[in-house]
Write an enzyme that holds these catalytic residues in place. Structure first.
Site, PDB file in Angstrom:
ATOM      1  N   CYS A 269      45.122  55.019   2.344  1.00 40.96           N
ATOM      2  CA  CYS A 269      44.753  54.721   0.659  1.00 40.96           C
ATOM      3  C   CYS A 269      45.128  53.834   0.232  1.00 40.96           C
ATOM      4  O   CYS A 269      45.375  53.527  -0.808  1.00 40.96           O
ATOM      5  CB  CYS A 269      46.435  56.078   0.533  1.00 40.96           C
ATOM      6  SG  CYS A 269      46.751  57.434   1.592  1.00 40.96           S
TER       7      CYS A 269
ATOM      8  N   SER B 255      -9.565  12.959 -23.361  1.00 43.37           N
ATOM      9  CA  SER B 255      -9.450  10.879 -23.938  1.00 43.37           C
ATOM     10  C   SER B 255      -8.267  10.616 -23.903  1.00 43.37           C
ATOM     11  O   SER B 255      -7.767  10.613 -22.491  1.00 43.37           O
ATOM     12  CB  SER B 255      -9.935  10.643 -24.903  1.00 43.37           C
ATOM     13  OG  SER B 255      -9.670   9.665 -25.794  1.00 43.37           O
TER      14      SER B 255
END
Length: 1023
Positions: A174, A618
């Site tokens: 548990c 260019s």
């Protein structure tokens, strides 16, 4: 707080009555008991015998987690068959680990350091179904063991979520969950991992079962747990699963994690033989573990304001726990408030401690202490009567104090392993800096469109509930804290309310949506030339994008000081440079445009957008050369500066853009006028002396054509540039031109530039003189298979040309512009973010951390992925009466079920895969596809479907090749199969083996084999 404290940064869980942590907390505050009374029909369906159901002491109660048969196998890369065999508690744990990571803002695919996993689960009750149907599904012992035994809980999560830290399965009955948390904290403190998941799972399967009450045992006679109450008689079982993500506090603060609480210290011990029996609790062991945890935390007992107890509601258990607590806290003046979650949800066995831990974190985070159901009066034989303890029967506020609130959590296991942790609330840091005016991308993705819409809805609701949520943090959390799946939505907004409205209305103006391709898109950068610049074009980006501002500053530093000053003023609009629509002088325009393009390209690169090739127009070709690595930044800055100065000193002239193909314009050229650029079939630029260009108006008008004058006082790319070109050659020779790292296209040739051209100063001289062949260069991008052409400049000029050049837009690359240009309707930063969103939706891998550079990087809680869960169970699996059944998806693809295959109702649809579906060819491929489907539990497997992508693994591959050996008189090894793990690949390999095998067979056997391959006969025996 010190460096040995651990931050809780993410949580996820499945609890009775609650599908997530938020629902869990809402139920706790409301005092809801989530233990269900089971109906006779549910009990019968779960297999509870009638004689047991009718027994007077049978209690039909349990804390139930609904939908434990459901799972999103595709999300985790599991085949349907593997999902069926895997214990539901392990599947739920996998989902919770993923969600805990997401709650903290982390995606498993983006983790950079080792993440550990420490968890445990209850012994598998699902295993009996696996054993029951093992023969029907041809499951071997290893598959069943790997799918159901607790040993593989943590390693399965590590494998499926890519976690590389230590993975340890913890088993202490548990107390398993809280013990796992303790060891996760220790691993972090020891430096074994950077983050750690702690968790636990406990699913009794089938769920809908009660229990037979035994007087004096732990179970309650009426199905209720009354912890610490005078009427307490025992506990009730429950199912659950939970995980938390932990990180060293200092690291969590540095990383901007959403810290929910801080673990100050923890401890684990065992009672040993200091108790009345092995299963009984011990006062001394419980007292010592609490004292040790307080000592590790450096906390005095009086500083603890709330304690989440083990609280089972049993006579012995409650009495022992309260006596132990009285030894530790008996001298305090103020009452210690006790909580117990088992009356709400039942005893979750291995997951009980984790349920209590998450509750304690939520108490600290919200400043509210929930009530304990069924507590009406204290047990008169306990220390609740004479000790400093209080159990609230209704929710109450826990007022803030000068020092952070502190809480403890206890969990005790049958067998004596005790655990305790000490927690403290975390004070939120100052809010992140105001980012108003900054546009963010909120990405949402899913495996399918339906899930995507659901996910978008949950995100919209989150934003609606929190209009003040810092949107930058919300966006960053979704960017870095979620997997990036195929179906995508990206919201581009400034603040949460704007994004919430966009999602609610699915506003196409603010949302980009689509599905990414099977491969990341190939992207080309294009850089425009002079004429696209305008004053103030960098103002918004310099102020709002730290990465752009940094790279622009680098470029300005590389320019000559006088030029840099003029360029800076022009770009930000602060300089006294004249105004209006008059042309910008070339000696300013070219370095300004270059600096802008360079900073923008570097921004895209830092955001993870990696081009495969480049194309400049260019001047833009020099930017392309710089980004390609052919030029250094300083060299390029000097070249561009001199280029602009030389071209600016050239004779005056004019340029005219004509909306027609070069072939149509060329016969109309006037003396002195030449073609300067061939941009597209509908765009040609001519240039020459101003008077000669003006004379073009008549001939153009006669042909029904018009020309648009360009904003320039020079005739670029004509004979007017001869002297500038000659002088520029000498300038270019001064700088180290290198071979490019990225290919780019030449304006001069319209083809890929060669190494000889790049390193030749004469090439760069001719580049400013010869016509620009942009149309030809763009075709090279198309031929190279580019998917997206991204214009990297201030406007959309090249994007417009690209659209003109695409004869079939659906078949060619997609043009995208980074920015809107000077006349754009949206702010430049918004357009940049939207373009990034377009790229992400298309499948580009954005570097979200790079995009947040220079900004706050906090994570906030955002909705987790909504899994598209389907039913996977072995309970209704097995051969069905009636023989062969139709295969719905197989029939859809023109193929039915052949003998020896698992009935189709136990196969799941083919998942979405990278390869499109192609039906297996009749005969051998069809037979092999059936074997794939049997092994994987998938219907409609295609010829090209990858076995591993379908969710197959090495164990399944072993089983597949064994099945091949059963059906065909040849042997295939696993190594041979993995060379081409598809139906078609295996068929090709098997076909070769069969050709060799039939050479020595009798004609009758060969004929039988042929009939088998055609699907007309049972399998050929191999002996």
């Amino acid at each position: 707080m010190t460096s040995d404290h651990i931050a809780v940064i993410g949580m996820a869980g499945r609890f009775p009555g609650a599908a997530n942590v938020d629902q869990y907390w809402a139920n706790l505050v409301a005092g809801v008991e989530s233990i269900r009374r089971l109906t006779p029909e549910e009990l019968a369906e779960a297999g509870v015998p009638e004689r047991l159901r009718a027994h007077e002491r049978y209690v039909p109660a349990r804390g139930v987690v609904e939908g434990v048969d459901l799972f999103d196998a595709e999300y985790f890369g599991m085949s349907p068959r593997e999902a069926q065999v895997t214990d539901p508690q392990q599947r739920l744990f996998l989902e919770c680990v993923e969600e805990a990571l997401q709650d903290a803002g982390y995606a498993p695919t983006r983790l950079r350091g080792p993440v550990g996993v420490f968890a445990g689960c209850t012994q598998s009750s699902y295993k009996r179904f696996a054993l029951q149907y093992a023969e029907a599904l041809e499951l071997d012992e290893t598959q069943i063991r790997v799918g159901t035994e607790p040993d593989f809980l943590t390693t399965r999560a590590a494998y499926r979520l890519h976690l590389t830290g230590p993975c340890v399965t913890v088993q202490t009955a548990c107390s398993t969950g809280l013990v796992a948390l303790h060891y996760a904290c220790q691993s972090l403190l020891n430096g074994e991992c950077e983050m750690a998941v702690a968790g636990a799972a406990s699913i009794l399967y089938p769920e809908h079962v009660g229990y037979l009450y035994q007087p004096g045992a732990i179970a309650s006679p009426d199905g209720h747990c009354r912890a610490f109450d005078a009427d307490a008689q025992g506990t009730v079982g429950g199912n659950g699963c939970a995980a938390v993500l932990l990180k060293p506090l200092e690291r969590a603060l540095a990383d901007g994690d959403p810290i929910r609480a801080v673990v100050l210290g923890s401890a684990v011990n065992n009672d040993g033989a200091r108790k009345v029996g092995f299963t009984a609790p011990g006062v001394r062991g419980q007292r010592e573990v609490v004292l040790e945890a307080l000592a590790v935390a450096g906390a005095e007992p009086a500083s603890i304001g709330y304690l989440e107890t083990h609280g089972t509601g049993t006579h012995l258990g409650d009495a022992v726990e309260l006596e132990a607590l009285a030894h530790v806290f008996g001298d305090r003046a103020d009452p210690l408030v006790l909580g117990a979650v088992k009356p709400n949800i039942g005893h979750l066995d291995a997951a009980a401690g984790m349920a209590g831990f998450i509750k304690a974190v939520l108490v600290l985070e919200n400043g509210i202490v929930p009530p304990t159901p069924h507590f009406t009066r204290p047990n008169p034989r306990s220390h609740l009567v004479d000790g400093p303890f209080e159990v609230p029967s209704r929710a109450r506020a826990w007022p803030a104090a000068p020092s952070p609130r502190r809480a403890g959590v206890s969990s005790f296991g049958v067998g004596g392993t005790n655990a305790h942790a000490v927690l403290a609330e975390f004070a939120e840091p100052a809010a992140p800096a105001d980012e108003s005016g900054t546009w963010h991308i909120l990405p949402i993705s899913a495996r399918d469109e339906g899930t995507l819409l659901r996910y978008g809805g949950t995100v919209q609701q989150r934003l609606s509930r929190s209009p003040d949520l810092p949107f930058g943090s919300a966006a960053y959390t979704m960017q870095t804290g979620r997997r990036e799946l195929d179906h995508r939505i990206a919201v581009v907004a400034e603040h949460s309310a704007q994004a919430e409205r966009a999602l609610a209305e699915m506003d196409a103006g603010m949302i980009v949506s689509g599905r990414r391709g099977h491969e990341p898109p190939r992207i080309a950068f294009t850089f425009p030339g002079q004429g696209t610049e305008f004053r103030g074009m960098a103002r918004d980006l310099s102020a709002g994008e730290p990465t752009f501002a940094r790279h622009l500053a680098d470029c300005l530093e590389a320019l000559p000081p006088a030029t840099a000053e003029r360029v800076s003023g022009f770009l930000t609009g602060d300089g006294l440079l004249g105004g209006g629509a008059s042309p910008i002088s070339t000696d300013l325009a070219q370095p300004a445009l270059f600096a802008f393009q360079y900073a923008l390209a570097r921004t895209w690169l830092s955001w993870g957008i990696r081009p495969t090739c480049l194309l400049g127009h260019s001047l833009g070709e020099l930017t392309a050369a710089t980004i390609s690595g052919a030029l250094t930044l300083r060299g390029a800055a000097m070249l561009v500066t001199r280029r602009g100065e030389l071209m600016s000193a050239a004779p005056g002239g004019a340029m005219l853009a004509v909306l027609a193909a070069a072939e149509r314009v060329e016969p109309l050229l006037q003396p002195g006028v030449t073609i300067a650029a061939v941009n597209s079939p509908r765009s040609t630029v001519v240039a020459g002396p101003a008077e000669a260009v003006a004379r073009m108006a008549g001939p153009l008008a006669a042909e029904g054509l018009t020309g648009r004058p360009l904003r320039t006082e020079h005739a670029f790319h004509t004979a007017a540039m001869d002297e500038a070109a000659a002088r520029f050659r000498a300038v270019a020779a001064e700088y180290g031109l290198r071979r490019p790292d990225l290919p780019f296209v030449s304006n001069v040739t319209g083809d890929w530039i060669t190494d000889e051209q790049v390193t030749d100063p004469g090439y760069w001289a001719g580049q400013l003189r010869h016509p620009v062949r942009f149309a030809g260069g763009f075709q090279r991008l198309v031929d190279a298979g580019v998917d997206i052409v991204l214009e990297v400049g201030p406007g959309r000029s090249l994007t417009t040309l690209a659209r003109d050049l695409l004869t079939d837009p659906a078949a060619g690359p997609r043009p995208l512009a980074s920015l809107p240009g000077r006349a754009g309707i949206s702010p430049r930063q918004e357009q940049l973010a939207r373009t990034a969103a377009e790229l992400w939706v298309a499948g580009a891998e954005l570097d979200w951390d790079g995009m947040r550079a220079g900004r706050d990087r906090r994570r906030v809680r955002m909705p987790a992925y909504p899994f598209n869960r389907r039913r996977y169970t072995l309970r209704d699996t097995g051969p069905q009466p009636g023989g062969e059944q139709g295969d719905e998806q197989g029939e859809e693809h023109g193929r039915g079920v052949t003998d020896g295959r698992t009935p189709s109702r136990h196969r799941h649809p083919r998942p979405g895969l990278s390869a499109p579906y192609r039906a297996p060819a009749p005969g051998l491929q069809a037979r092999l596809a059936g074997l794939f489907e049997d092994v994987l539990g998938i219907a409609g497997v295609g010829a090209d479907d990858d076995f591993l992508e379908l969710g197959g693994d090495s164990l399944m591959a072993i089983r597949l090749v064994a099945r091949v050996g059963d059906h065909f008189p040849v042997e295939v090894s696993g190594a041979e199969f993995f060379r081409a793990p598809t139906v078609a690949g295996l068929a090709d390999h098997l076909g070769g083996l069969l050709e060799a095998a039939v050479a020595g067979m009798e004609p009758e056997t060969v004929a039988a084999l042929l009939r088998e391959l055609e699907g007309d006969a049972p399998a050929v025996p191999t002996e």
